[in-house]
Design a protein around this motif. Structure first.
Motif, PDB file in Angstrom:
ATOM      1  N   GLU A  70      -8.524  15.831  -6.722  1.00  0.00           N
ATOM      2  CA  GLU A  70      -7.908  17.160  -6.807  1.00  0.00           C
ATOM      3  C   GLU A  70      -7.043  17.273  -8.065  1.00  0.00           C
ATOM      4  OE1 GLU A  70      -5.764  18.443  -3.292  1.00  0.00           O
ATOM      5  OE2 GLU A  70      -4.704  19.967  -4.437  1.00  0.00           O
ATOM      6  N   ASP A 103      -8.371  13.714  -2.229  1.00  0.00           N
ATOM      7  CA  ASP A 103      -7.137  14.478  -2.419  1.00  0.00           C
ATOM      8  C   ASP A 103      -6.036  13.435  -2.262  1.00  0.00           C
ATOM      9  OD1 ASP A 103      -4.896  16.008  -2.326  1.00  0.00           O
ATOM     10  OD2 ASP A 103      -5.527  17.267  -0.650  1.00  0.00           O
ATOM     11  N   ASP A 132      -2.220  15.143   0.076  1.00  0.00           N
ATOM     12  CA  ASP A 132      -2.393  16.440   0.729  1.00  0.00           C
ATOM     13  C   ASP A 132      -1.061  16.897   1.329  1.00  0.00           C
ATOM     14  OD1 ASP A 132      -3.972  18.588   1.902  1.00  0.00           O
ATOM     15  OD2 ASP A 132      -3.597  17.578   3.804  1.00  0.00           O
ATOM     16  N   GLY A 133      -0.759  18.182   1.149  1.00  0.00           N
ATOM     17  CA  GLY A 133       0.478  18.727   1.724  1.00  0.00           C
ATOM     18  C   GLY A 133       1.707  18.330   0.939  1.00  0.00           C
ATOM     19  N   GLU A 141     -11.498  17.934   0.901  1.00  0.00           N
ATOM     20  CA  GLU A 141     -10.650  18.265   2.056  1.00  0.00           C
ATOM     21  C   GLU A 141     -11.554  18.655   3.238  1.00  0.00           C
ATOM     22  OE1 GLU A 141      -6.436  19.698   0.144  1.00  0.00           O
ATOM     23  OE2 GLU A 141      -7.979  21.236   0.202  1.00  0.00           O
TER      24      GLU A 141
HETATM   25 MG    MG Z   1      -4.845  18.932  -0.047  1.00  0.00          MG
END
Ligand code: MG
Ligand code: AHM
Length: 339
Positions: free
Chosen positions: A107, A130, A133-134, A287
């Motif tokens: 990503e 990724d 993530d978050g 994702e």
């Molecule tokens: Mg993500």
């Protein structure tokens, strides 16, 4: 002071259960395939190694003052967190040492990175991820995660990147690592779902559940309801229905944490198209697809609108998708309202 021998007695081993770490689990899986070269095992071990390194960084984030944002933006035009960059570098360095990895895509990198083109005698793979993530939850101590997808590298493809643009159904392995109140690794190689918890005192992921099954139902939906008025009508009809039926809502803003909760407790995770993100916000390749493989392998369902998510044919590395995934009956309720 506690007696170490008594503590030993408390280990599951003495109750007739074996202690299995991730490494042993991966080797046992490999042994089920007599022709396996061991390449995939090396890649999974690099991913688990990355998870341990990133976990240590996340746990010490405030202490090492790596919190806060960098001035740079990533390819999606979002502000990068420092830990995004650190997690990305960690994965690239750990995977970079494995001879069986041909290409990695992240990503955080606009273009995929071709590591090796010639693989004599090897059956090489590509890895998409990724890294964090978050990551907007980092500054507040919320849960974050790493998501990964492993595909076969196609030597005959006209150009190397074509190996990345495969349907999710072609994935060889997929998983995520959740950096929450504990660090949890969930993995599938297409033979069910296994869950491991990192024991920081020994630095090893220990198997806590094998052949994990998602509950068939669960009266919980997980979506950003702040966007509700810009969801297509079918999703709004579903939310009206779910609220009349007494559903609860749980949403943290970290897909890994929200989907993990649904994997264990049941429910449905939604990221519908919105006016701001008409194709959906989440990325299909690193994702949507890996989380979908986990959910399906656990007996759940994963859709992008009316289409099975892992059947979507990708056309770009950072392609977006809408997502409906979770308990089979709960996904059906959403699809019924979309029809
Ligand atoms: Mg993500
Ligand atoms: P990220 O990978 O840049 O962190 O973005 C993905 C995250 C998902 O983890 C989460 O489900 C979603 O974005 C939250 O988005 P929103 O704030 O729009 O609800």
């Amino acid at each position: 002071m506690s007696d170490p021998l008594t503590e030993l007695d408390a280990l599951p081993l003495t109750r007739g259960e074996n202690l299995t770490n991730l490494q042993a689990h991966i080797l046992a899986e490999q042994a089920r395939h007599p022709n396996a070269s061991g390449t995939l095992s090396w890649i999974l071990s690099a991913l688990s190694f990355s998870g341990r390194v990133i976990s240590a960084k996340v746990r010490r984030a405030r202490i090492q003052s790596v919190l806060g944002t960098l001035d740079s933006e990533n390819v999606q035009g979002e502000t990068q967190q420092k830990l995004d960059v650190i997690a990305n570098e960690t994965l690239l360095r750990c995977l970079g040492t494995r001879a069986g990895v041909a290409i990695v895509a992240s990503e955080e990198n606009e273009e995929p990175i071709v590591l090796r083109r010639n693989h004599e005698g090897e059956r090489p793979y590509v890895v998409l991820f990724d890294p964090l993530d978050g990551s907007s939850n980092i500054d507040t101590g919320g849960a974050v995660g790493t998501i990964f997808s492993v595909l076969r590298y196609d030597r005959r493809a006209p150009e190397p990147n074509a190996s990345l643009l495969q349907r999710g159904a072609e994935q060889v392995a997929a998983g995520y690592i959740l950096y929450g109140s504990s660090t949890i690794l969930v993995l599938t190689t297409g033979n069910g779902v296994s869950m491991f918890v990192l024991d920081p005192s020994i630095g090893s992921f220990l198997l806590v559940a094998d052949q994990l099954k998602i509950p068939k139902t669960g009266k919980i939906y997980s979506c950003n309801e702040g966007n509700r008025l810009s969801f297509p009508d079918g999703y709004q009809r579903y939310l009206d229905w779910a609220q009349q039926e007494g559903y609860s809502t749980r949403y943290s803003g970290t897909m890994v944490a929200d989907v993990h909760r649904i994997l264990l407790k049941g429910g449905v995770f939604l990221y519908p198209p919105t006016k701001k993100a008409p194709e959906g916000k989440l990325r299909l390749l690193y994702e949507g697809n890996p989380m979908a493989m986990i959910i399906e392998q656990a007996g759940g369902k994963a859709f992008a609108g009316p289409v099975r998510l892992m059947e979507r044919v990708p056309s770009a590395i950072h392609q977006r998708t809408s997502v409906i995934m979770g308990s089979p009956d709960e996904v059906d309720h959403v699809l019924r309202h979309l029809a």
